[in-house]
Write an enzyme that holds these catalytic residues in place. Structure first.
Site, PDB file in Angstrom:
ATOM      1  N   LYS A 209      78.023  41.220  66.585  1.00 29.64           N
ATOM      2  CA  LYS A 209      79.009  41.266  65.498  1.00 29.64           C
ATOM      3  C   LYS A 209      78.899  42.535  64.666  1.00 29.64           C
ATOM      4  CE  LYS A 209      80.821  36.740  65.292  1.00 29.64           C
ATOM      5  NZ  LYS A 209      81.252  35.599  64.481  1.00 29.64           N
ATOM      6  N   ARG A 243      76.046  30.954  70.413  1.00 27.22           N
ATOM      7  CA  ARG A 243      77.173  31.533  71.153  1.00 27.22           C
ATOM      8  C   ARG A 243      76.868  33.018  71.384  1.00 27.22           C
ATOM      9  NH1 ARG A 243      82.308  33.934  70.238  1.00 27.22           N
ATOM     10  NH2 ARG A 243      83.981  33.036  71.522  1.00 27.22           N
TER      11      ARG A 243
END
Length: 280
Positions: A209, A243
């Site tokens: 991210k 995830r």
């Protein structure tokens, strides 16, 4: 949970599974099989980009991306297939094509989504997001991000249960990077035990991210070490599902977390016979 983005503008793979305006089914099959061999217990298939600033797609576009992918993967692997969608029509078609889990970044707030999820009876992951993908990173604000996200998720889970979905079929996702600054994300990670105390399994997505890039200045494909560190920290703080785009490496890291949690049951591979793929 291994990530499979069936979009032309995926931030992580640049659309590697979507070529010439359609899903690249051969590549999708290969990646699904490889992810499972590497340790994925869940594959998360999405046809709508939810990266910051992403443009919405039509219902038909999402169906055309997701359903052929599910139909291609389902005969190849024996794991949970998750559909990353907020769209009722996609939920119904995905369930018919073999999906076992609905992963909704909008927490069933799109019109008709809650009723559809209840009627299908599949487990659902409810994620917190401040705003929408095209606006969520425009000055997100909280007085206390942990308390506010925790209260919002608890309230939303209660609403979903009241609508008819059993509590044991609900998972929660604090939504790292969805309407949060870097500071908010770090505070949420610190406060993850507070969210875990709600009693629902927590799904956490921190892989590659932008917060990593902002903190250490690495491009998307240079973020593996930091992603692994965040995965371990999340697991230690109560996350049940991680995830990730990098399944093998993450599965290995989580195997060490499990070994430390149960040292007496940790068996070195040299004494365990044929090694098995670690499970997420």
């Amino acid at each position: 949970m291994g990530v499979m983005n069936i979009t032309p503008d995926s931030f992580s793979d640049g659309g590697a599974l979507f070529k010439a305006g359609r899903p690249a089914l051969d590549a999708i099959r290969r990646q699904a099989v490889a992810m499972v061999a590497d340790g994925a217990a869940i594959l998360d298939i999405g046809g709508e980009s939810t990266r910051p600033g992403a443009e919405p797609v039509s219902v038909q576009q999402e169906l055309d991306r997701v359903i052929p992918c599910l139909e291609a993967i389902r005969p190849e692997v024996d794991v949970t297939l998750s559909v990353d969608t907020s769209t009722p029509e996609v939920m119904r078609a995905a369930a018919a094509a073999g999906a076992n889990l609905i992963n909704d970044v909008r927490a069933l707030r799109r019109e008709g989504a809650l009723q559809t999820a209840v009627s299908l009876g599949l487990p659902v992951c409810l994620m917190h997001m401040q705003g929408e993908p095209d606006t969520m990173q425009q000055s997100p604000r909280y007085q206390d991000v942990v308390a506010e996200v925790c209260a919002w998720l608890a309230d939303r889970a209660g609403e979903v249960v009241a609508a008819g979905l059993p509590a044991e079929r609900i998972l929660l996702d604090p939504g790292f990077g969805f309407g949060k600054t870097v500071t908010h994300n770090l505070q949420l990670l610190q406060g993850l035990p507070t969210l875990a105390a709600l009693g629902f399994p927590l799904l956490v997505g921190l892989s590659r991210k932008s917060m990593i890039g902002k903190l250490i200045g690495r491009d998307t494909h240079e973020r593996l070490p930091a992603s692994l560190a965040l995965a371990v920290l999340a697991a230690e703080r109560g996350a049940s599902i991680i995830r990730t785009h990098d399944v093998r490496e993450t599965a290995d890291a989580l195997a060490m977390v499990r070994a430390l949690a149960n040292p007496a049951q940790a068996v070195p591979l040299a004494n365990a016979g044929a090694p098995e793929s670690p499970r997420v």
